[in-house]
Each structure stands twice: as structure tokens, then as C-alpha cells.
Motif scaffolding. Structure first.
Motif, PDB file in Angstrom:
ATOM      1  N   PRO A  54     -55.549 -33.170   8.636  1.00 19.97           N
ATOM      2  CA  PRO A  54     -56.362 -32.478   7.622  1.00 19.97           C
ATOM      3  C   PRO A  54     -55.866 -31.050   7.372  1.00 19.97           C
ATOM      4  CG  PRO A  54     -57.784 -33.689   9.118  1.00 19.97           C
ATOM      5  CD  PRO A  54     -56.399 -33.765   9.700  1.00 19.97           C
ATOM      6  N   LYS A  55     -55.457 -30.355   8.429  1.00 19.14           N
ATOM      7  CA  LYS A  55     -54.972 -28.983   8.263  1.00 19.14           C
ATOM      8  C   LYS A  55     -53.742 -28.967   7.364  1.00 19.14           C
ATOM      9  CE  LYS A  55     -53.468 -24.963  10.956  1.00 19.14           C
ATOM     10  NZ  LYS A  55     -53.209 -24.423  12.329  1.00 19.14           N
ATOM     11  N   ARG A  56     -52.838 -29.922   7.580  1.00 21.03           N
ATOM     12  CA  ARG A  56     -51.639 -30.004   6.749  1.00 21.03           C
ATOM     13  C   ARG A  56     -52.020 -30.365   5.315  1.00 21.03           C
ATOM     14  NH1 ARG A  56     -47.024 -29.071   4.306  1.00 21.03           N
ATOM     15  NH2 ARG A  56     -45.515 -30.760   4.229  1.00 21.03           N
ATOM     16  N   ALA A  57     -52.954 -31.295   5.152  1.00 24.28           N
ATOM     17  CA  ALA A  57     -53.356 -31.736   3.813  1.00 24.28           C
ATOM     18  C   ALA A  57     -53.943 -30.593   2.989  1.00 24.28           C
ATOM     19  CB  ALA A  57     -54.368 -32.868   3.924  1.00 24.28           C
ATOM     20  N   LEU A  58     -54.680 -29.713   3.636  1.00 27.26           N
ATOM     21  CA  LEU A  58     -55.306 -28.600   2.913  1.00 27.26           C
ATOM     22  C   LEU A  58     -54.279 -27.664   2.289  1.00 27.26           C
ATOM     23  CD1 LEU A  58     -58.250 -27.756   5.358  1.00 27.26           C
ATOM     24  CD2 LEU A  58     -58.442 -28.742   3.061  1.00 27.26           C
ATOM     25  N   THR A  59     -53.095 -27.593   2.859  1.00 28.51           N
ATOM     26  CA  THR A  59     -52.045 -26.736   2.294  1.00 28.51           C
ATOM     27  C   THR A  59     -51.026 -27.536   1.475  1.00 28.51           C
ATOM     28  OG1 THR A  59     -50.657 -26.963   4.278  1.00 28.51           O
ATOM     29  CG2 THR A  59     -52.233 -25.141   4.239  1.00 28.51           C
ATOM     30  N   TYR A  60     -51.152 -28.848   1.524  1.00 27.00           N
ATOM     31  CA  TYR A  60     -50.164 -29.765   0.950  1.00 27.00           C
ATOM     32  C   TYR A  60     -50.595 -30.294  -0.421  1.00 27.00           C
ATOM     33  CZ  TYR A  60     -46.351 -33.176   1.892  1.00 27.00           C
ATOM     34  OH  TYR A  60     -45.204 -33.898   1.900  1.00 27.00           O
ATOM     35  N   LEU A  61     -51.887 -30.565  -0.565  1.00 22.43           N
ATOM     36  CA  LEU A  61     -52.405 -31.115  -1.823  1.00 22.43           C
ATOM     37  C   LEU A  61     -52.136 -30.153  -2.973  1.00 22.43           C
ATOM     38  CD1 LEU A  61     -55.791 -32.534  -0.473  1.00 22.43           C
ATOM     39  CD2 LEU A  61     -53.920 -33.902  -1.451  1.00 22.43           C
ATOM     40  N   SER A  62     -51.797 -30.720  -4.121  1.00 27.00           N
ATOM     41  CA  SER A  62     -51.349 -29.897  -5.245  1.00 27.00           C
ATOM     42  C   SER A  62     -52.479 -29.255  -6.037  1.00 27.00           C
ATOM     43  CB  SER A  62     -50.510 -30.757  -6.203  1.00 27.00           C
ATOM     44  OG  SER A  62     -49.376 -31.276  -5.555  1.00 27.00           O
ATOM     45  N   TYR A  63     -53.695 -29.812  -5.949  1.00 26.87           N
ATOM     46  CA  TYR A  63     -54.761 -29.357  -6.839  1.00 26.87           C
ATOM     47  C   TYR A  63     -55.993 -28.878  -6.080  1.00 26.87           C
ATOM     48  CZ  TYR A  63     -51.723 -32.009  -9.924  1.00 26.87           C
ATOM     49  OH  TYR A  63     -50.618 -32.486 -10.582  1.00 26.87           O
TER      50      TYR A  63
END
Length: 312
Positions: free
Chosen positions: A115-124
Motif C-alpha cells: 500500500p505504501k508503494r501504491a500511494l506514490t505509484y498510482l497516477s491519479y
């Protein structure tokens, strides 16, 4: 619904790998972006059905929906508003192994990330907001959930038009259509157990679902209207059994009995009563309310309630 808006649905798909929470993001080929799986509603489809179908089409993973985790709103290049409804959805190991996903012209890759990675990874930002909503539930100790669904039977022949016993009143042609239309939405929430009042109008309502699932209907007078009117119903026992089982189930009953079903779910889970319970029980024919409960601690209270109206 806003008739000019474009509606879509998707999910925060999650799994545990050696006890560590991971979420699924997709890399879209044409847009070169990273998003959550989602897509537009097809004609005649409910939002819940759309979410399950889109997850499968984009990832090859079949999921059942968990708790609702938010709705995103944004303007498309055409200036039309897009409204996207999201649910949490666990990807179980068997479903992941069964996925036949290969990179294609729409989806370049799938990736499981923290989740931590996803929060900085998602484009929108709208996707990040949905993920943050999901993580708030996780922080509160809610991850594994199961639904108990209170369903009102389809449209039946009116009492004044029926000469036989009330329990034998059949569905109208509209009610029969409704019975077919609710199969998809109920399957989206992973229903496996079907409990029904013995009244013909209730059993007939859930029969198409039973056929689709290859399951039998557990018929009981305990949630029937005749027993309720006579003061001999036993909603508490039926609900208590379903809460203890911690498995997705639908309970098909009658307008006057539905408030008791919702209230007994609240009582069995230590949930504070409120007007929202009354709203969840005030269902028109063939409508249903999904009551989401924690699978690890059902006594911690109702996690979320959502109500779905019939398509016609």
C-alpha cells in the motif's frame, strides 16, 4: 443517477503474501499510467456487476466484492462527469492461479505492491483517495469481511387479487423478471447460502439464484410473514446462525419482517442502533441491503451497509 454522467465501477484488489498486505495495480498500455482496475457500466448492468466483470476482464482474476470504499468524481476530456464506485475485493490464491492474463493492447502489466508503494505509484489523485479510504478500514482492523444480505421478495400478486392462502401468492410477471435480474448483483457479493421464507413469493424470488449457483434454498417459517404476524417468528435464531457461520448469505423475506432482520444483525454484532438501520430495511420489492461484517471479529459491529435497488 445523473443521466449525463458516465458511470463506472472497480475495486481495490488485495491479497496477503506471507501475512503482508499487497494491492493490485494495473499498467495501462495506451495511457502509460498506473491505476486501479475499473471500467464503464455496460447496458443493463448494475455497478456491482460492473466491478466484478471489469476486474476479471482486466486481470483475469475472479473476485467477490467486499466493503464499499468510496466513489470518485472527475471530469473527462469531453467535459462529462465520470462517477466511479469502488469496493474492496480479496484475490484468493485459487483465483490468482486461474488467471489467464497476458499483456494486451489495453493492459501492459499487473503488479502487486505494498500500500505504501501504491500511494506514490498510482497516477491519479482520485485513485489515491480510494486507496486511502480502504487503508482506513485496514487501520481499524477490518480486512476480511463477509456479507449478510437482506432481500425483499419480487413483486407479487396483491392480497386483494388473491383468493388462496397469503403464503401461496405468486410473483407477477414483473416479479419473475426481477428474480432473474438480481442473480448477477447477488453473485457479485459471493453469496453461497440462500435462506428464504417458505412463502411462494420468496422462494420463487431466489430460485434463479439457486439454479445459477447449483445450491438449494434453505426454507424456514422463522422469517415468514405469517409467523411474524402471529408472533411466532424466530428471526434471532436464523440471523445468529448466519453471523456465526461467517459465510456470505442472502435472507429473502417480507417488508414487515426486514426491520427485524436488520435489527437482529445489529444486535448480534454489538452495533449501535440508528436511523440508518431503518433506511436499510425500507426496501421496495426485489431490493436488497448488503450488511458487511468482520470475518475475524463479527462482534465488532456492522462495518458498512449498502442498499441496491432493482433494475426495473
Amino acid at each position: 443517477m445523473n443521466e449525463t454522467a458516465v458511470y463506472a465501477a472497480g475495486a481495490v484488489v488485495w491479497r496477503l503474501i506471507e501475512g503482508k498486505l499487497m494491492v493490485l495495480v494495473i499498467h495501462r498500455t495506451a495511457y502509460a499510467d498506473v491505476t486501479l482496475p475499473k471500467g464503464k457500466v455496460d447496458p443493463g448492468e448494475t455497478l456491482a456487476e460492473t466491478a466484478v466483470r471489469e476486474v476479471f476482464e482486466e486481470t483475469g482474476i475472479r473476485v467477490r466484492l467486499g466493503i464499499p470504499v468510496g466513489v470518485s468524481h472527475y471530469r473527462m476530456p469531453s467535459k462529462r462527469q465520470k462517477i466511479v464506485h469502488y469496493w474492496a475485493a480479496e484475490a484468493v490464491d485459487d483465483a490468482i492461479r486461474a488467471s489467464a492474463f497476458v499483456p494486451n493492447k489495453e493492459i501492459a502489466a499487473l503488479e502487486w505492491v505494498t500500500p505504501k508503494r501504491a500511494l506514490t505509484y498510482l497516477s491519479y489523485p482520485v485513485d489515491i483517495e480510494i486507496l486511502e479510504n480502504f487503508l482506513r478500514f485496514v487501520d481499524d482492523g477490518v480486512l476480511h469481511t463477509f456479507p449478510l444480505i437482506a432481500l425483499r421478495h419480487g413483486k407479487a400478486v396483491g392480497r386483494s387479487e388473491w383468493k388462496g392462502p397469503d403464503a401461496s401468492r405468486p410473483l407477477t410477471s414483473r416479479g419473475a423478471r426481477q428474480a432473474g435480474l438480481i442473480v448477477g448483483p447477488l453473485r457479485a457479493f459471493g453469496v453461497r447460502k440462500i435462506v428464504s421464507s417458505t412463502a411462494v413469493r420468496c422462494v420463487t424470488t431466489v430460485t434463479p439464484l439457486a439454479v445459477a449457483l447449483g445450491r438449494s434454498v434453505d426454507r424456514t417459517d422463522a422469517i415468514g410473514q405469517d409467523a411474524w404476524e402471529e408472533g411466532t417468528s424466530d428471526v434471532r435464531t436464523v440471523v445468529g446462525k448466519r453471523v456465526r457461520s461467517r459465510k456470505p448469505a442472502v435472507l429473502c423475506s417480507h417488508g414487515p419482517v426486514l426491520p427485524d432482520i436488520i435489527n437482529e444483525i445489529a444486535l448480534a454484532t454489538g452495533t449501535l442502533r440508528g436511523s440508518y438501520l431503518g433506511s436499510a430495511a425500507a426496501l421496495e420489492t426485489a431490493a436488497f441491503s448488503v450488511v458487511h461484517l468482520s470475518a475475524t471479529n463479527p462482534g465488532s459491529g456492522i462495518v458498512a451497509i449498502e442498499t441496491h435497488e432493482p433494475r426495473e
